[in-house]
Enzyme design. Sequence first.
Site, PDB file in Angstrom:
ATOM      1  N   LYS A  45      -5.192  10.818   1.068  1.00  0.00           N
ATOM      2  CA  LYS A  45      -5.375   9.477   1.635  1.00  0.00           C
ATOM      3  C   LYS A  45      -6.636   8.917   0.988  1.00  0.00           C
ATOM      4  CE  LYS A  45      -6.385   7.100   6.000  1.00  0.00           C
ATOM      5  NZ  LYS A  45      -6.371   7.196   7.474  1.00  0.00           N
ATOM      6  N   LYS A  79      -3.828  -1.969  14.206  1.00  0.00           N
ATOM      7  CA  LYS A  79      -3.011  -0.965  14.905  1.00  0.00           C
ATOM      8  C   LYS A  79      -3.418  -0.856  16.383  1.00  0.00           C
ATOM      9  CE  LYS A  79      -3.326   2.009  11.425  1.00  0.00           C
ATOM     10  NZ  LYS A  79      -3.354   1.216  10.192  1.00  0.00           N
ATOM     11  N   GLU A  98       0.838  -1.209   0.000  1.00  0.00           N
ATOM     12  CA  GLU A  98       0.000   0.000   0.000  1.00  0.00           C
ATOM     13  C   GLU A  98       0.872   1.260   0.000  1.00  0.00           C
ATOM     14  OE1 GLU A  98      -1.200   1.816   3.415  1.00  0.00           O
ATOM     15  OE2 GLU A  98      -0.868   0.121   4.759  1.00  0.00           O
TER      16      GLU A  98
HETATM   17  N1  PSU Z   1       0.013   0.258   8.609  1.00  0.00           N
HETATM   18  C1  PSU Z   1       0.987   1.037   9.142  1.00  0.00           C
HETATM   19  N2  PSU Z   1       0.809   2.404   9.067  1.00  0.00           N
HETATM   20  C2  PSU Z   1      -0.302   2.973   8.461  1.00  0.00           C
HETATM   21  C3  PSU Z   1      -1.316   2.137   7.900  1.00  0.00           C
HETATM   22  C4  PSU Z   1      -1.103   0.782   7.997  1.00  0.00           C
HETATM   23  O1  PSU Z   1       1.996   0.526   9.671  1.00  0.00           O
HETATM   24  O2  PSU Z   1      -0.412   4.202   8.419  1.00  0.00           O
HETATM   25  C5  PSU Z   1      -2.546   2.765   7.205  1.00  0.00           C
HETATM   26  C6  PSU Z   1      -3.193   1.745   6.274  1.00  0.00           C
HETATM   27  O3  PSU Z   1      -3.248   2.302   4.988  1.00  0.00           O
HETATM   28  C7  PSU Z   1      -4.577   1.529   6.853  1.00  0.00           C
HETATM   29  C8  PSU Z   1      -4.866   2.885   7.416  1.00  0.00           C
HETATM   30  O4  PSU Z   1      -5.513   1.125   5.880  1.00  0.00           O
HETATM   31  O5  PSU Z   1      -3.614   3.190   8.073  1.00  0.00           O
HETATM   32  C9  PSU Z   1      -6.080   2.867   8.346  1.00  0.00           C
HETATM   33  O6  PSU Z   1      -6.669   4.135   8.341  1.00  0.00           O
HETATM   34  P1  PSU Z   1      -8.175   4.316   8.862  1.00  0.00           P
HETATM   35  O7  PSU Z   1      -8.134   3.942  10.324  1.00  0.00           O
HETATM   36  O8  PSU Z   1      -8.479   5.791   8.636  1.00  0.00           O
HETATM   37  O9  PSU Z   1      -9.053   3.423   8.048  1.00  0.00           O
END
Ligand code: PSU
Length: 306
Positions: A89, A160, A28
């Site tokens: 994003k 996360k 990604e």
């Molecule tokens: N993994 C990481 N750092 C990141 C992400 C993933 O180590 O920044 C990103 C990915 O692209 C994931 C996004 O889809 O964070 C999630 O964002 P949100 O909670 O707004 O869906």
Amino acid sequence: MSESLLRPRSTAVIQAARERGGAVVALESSVLAQGLLPPYNREAATRMLRAVDAAGATPVVTAVVRGVPAFGLDPADLERFLARDGVRKVSARDLGLCMADGADGATTVAATLALCALGGLEVFATGGIGGVHRDAPFDESADLGELARTPVIVVCAGAKSILDLPATLERLETLGVPVVGYGTDELPGFFSVTTGLRLTARLDSAAAIARAWRAHRAVGRTSAMLVVQPPPPAHAVPVDVVEQATHVALESARRDGVRGAGVTPFLLAEISRLTEGRSVQANLALLEQNARLAGEIAVALAGARA
Ligand code: PSU
Ligand code: MN
């Protein structure tokens, strides 16, 4: 796939990879343009690309480049994304809008899954997926919905640690997404090794994951399969350190009224500051390790197809 939608180079990248045996790994770009700050985003890109390559597979960074979905970034495009210069994003729902605007878009897990479906890619490496947010269960990452409906193996270090991990694990069960521990019986904590949350499946080799994946597809499942592994212990951050930083970061986000797509990048940046960069070192190490495992799985799958 509607080839005409893609940049000619993207079609060529996928074709060349298929001719080399089909071992292709999607990466990604949101982690590069929003998740990590310079110079760490460049280090992440270099380490992930090398790790996939060293495993014998072809890495392809997904993105929307000036309005066109892309598999693989030209050096000049990559520089723009690393400079985070006007790069949006882009989640799955934003793909069409970004294309119509002719804009640069860095793809999240959700949008990368959508592009994997478009390009016929089956293996994808990232850091940590999005999930159910703490104290705001209505804020659920679009990653979960896309994982439920896109048949791709996603290698990550769990969700996360800024999230409600028990709730995220329950949602994955409800959505029919298998979660497989690689060399572990519990859900990793992204920056840290353990969470105490038991998994129902564990597989200890790329070949075993490839077998399970083929069975999942053969029986008609169209969901993703999450393969999770903890960060390398030497770079992992102790759970109490991460938790302490997360509480402070969440409090700042509330105070500053951070909302929507801005929440995750804000929290990651705050935690990096509060841990004096330890979280970033863990993030880099786990991204590289996930890319390597994804490369091995892609090679195992390609071998079985040959
Ligand atoms: N993994 C990481 N750092 C990141 C992400 C993933 O180590 O920044 C990103 C990915 O692209 C994931 C996004 O889809 O964070 C999630 O964002 P949100 O909670 O707004 O869906
Ligand atoms: Mn959200």
